[in-house]
Design an enzyme around this catalytic site. Structure first.
Site, short mmCIF file in Angstrom:
data_model
loop_
_atom_site.label_atom_id
_atom_site.label_comp_id
_atom_site.label_asym_id
_atom_site.label_seq_id
_atom_site.Cartn_x
_atom_site.Cartn_y
_atom_site.Cartn_z
N ALA A 11 0.79 -1.13 0.02
CA ALA A 11 0.09 0.19 -0.05
C ALA A 11 0.73 1.18 0.06
CB ALA A 11 -0.84 0.09 1.15
N GLY A 14 1.26 3.34 -5.78
CA GLY A 14 0.51 2.79 -6.97
C GLY A 14 -0.98 2.31 -6.58
N ASP A 59 7.79 -7.37 4.95
CA ASP A 59 7.89 -7.90 3.44
C ASP A 59 7.05 -9.23 3.11
OD1 ASP A 59 8.92 -9.10 0.99
OD2 ASP A 59 10.83 -8.53 1.28
N SER A 139 -2.83 -9.65 -13.17
CA SER A 139 -2.16 -8.89 -14.59
C SER A 139 -2.67 -9.72 -15.73
CB SER A 139 -0.75 -8.94 -14.52
OG SER A 139 -0.09 -8.52 -15.41
N TYR A 152 7.60 -14.04 -14.98
CA TYR A 152 6.48 -13.19 -14.53
C TYR A 152 5.25 -13.48 -14.97
CZ TYR A 152 3.74 -9.03 -13.87
OH TYR A 152 2.65 -8.10 -13.49
#
Length: 254
Positions: A11, A14, A59, A139, A152
């Protein structure tokens, strides 16, 4: 009546930041996670005093830390209504034969394992309460494969598959699971992918009008505001100039 609670990973910038600000405007109290404490502090200043805010610095790749922090939330923050798994990244854009093992590890650890670690910590509370929503930010790379996208794309295909599996497994508990799969969104994404090469990062969006983070946050707002019998299960969103993962009209800047 207490506000509902949304937890958003990644957060600090972006899409994640835009989602935090948007859900706060909707009246959600916000738990925001990220690796950059200063960015979380800045976000808290933007949110105050409208809603309660809990910043968590960790992380998502660190399984022990994720379990420790999210497994010991204060009682007043433990009943999470909306989880947005947004943290993710891309590292490098090399063909498979010259790809970096470190880059591969980073993408699989953050995009896939990090999503799983966070979800594992939050889902039991949702199943116990038989309510909640999980939004996984994927994505277009989870729907298609493009040259030099190899690992990816693999990580985002995994996100898509995990999202579908979540929706099936959590269906008996009334938990809604949403997958949002954006195309080109102008954020820090490309700077990270090209390891600080700003000129190369800027070229990704040259000649077109890309999506912006708020476009994705608007979809999140719509999904969250649907009545309980409606789930926006799977959304692919592209800028008008993008026809597919690899096809972009670069003469379409307004």
């Amino acid at each position: 009546m207490e506000n509902k609670i949304a937890l958003i990973t990644g957060a600090t910038s972006g899409i994640g930041k835009a989602c935090a600000l948007t859900l706060a405007k909707m009246g959600f109290d916000i738990i925001a996670t990220g690796r950059r404490q200063d960015r979380l502090e800045d976000l808290g200043k933007e949110l105050a005093p409208r809603v309660r805010f809990l910043p968590l610095v960790f992380d998502v790749r660190d399984r022990d830390k994720v379990g420790e922090i999210l497994g010991n939330l204060p009682d007043e923050w433990s009943a999470i209504d909306v989880l947005i798994n947004n943290a993710g990244n891309a590292h490098g854009m090399d063909p498979i034969q010259t790809g970096s093992l470190d880059d591969w590890d980073a993408m699989m650890d953050i995009n896939v394992k990090g999503l799983l670690y966070v979800s594992k910590a939050i889902i039991p509370g949702m199943t116990e309460r038989k309510s909640g929503m999980i939004i996984n930010i994927g994505s277009i790379a989870g729907k298609e494969v493009y040259p030099n996208g190899n690992v990816y794309c693999g990580s985002k295909h995994a996100v898509d598959a995990i999202t579908k599996g979540m929706r099936i497994d959590l269906n008996p508990f009334g938990i809604r699971v949403v997958g949002i799969h954006p195309g080109l969104v102008e954020t820090e994404f490309s700077i990270v992918r090209f390891k600080g090469d700003e000129a190369r990062a800027e070229s990704v969006y040259k000649g077109l009008e890309p999506l912006v983070a708020q476009d994705i946050a608007d979809i999140v707002e719509f999904a969250v505001s649907r009545p309980p019998h409606v789930v926006l299960a799977d959304v692919v969103v592209l800028p008008t100039a993008q026809g597919s993962a690899a096809l972009v009209n670069r003469n379409s800047t307004k």
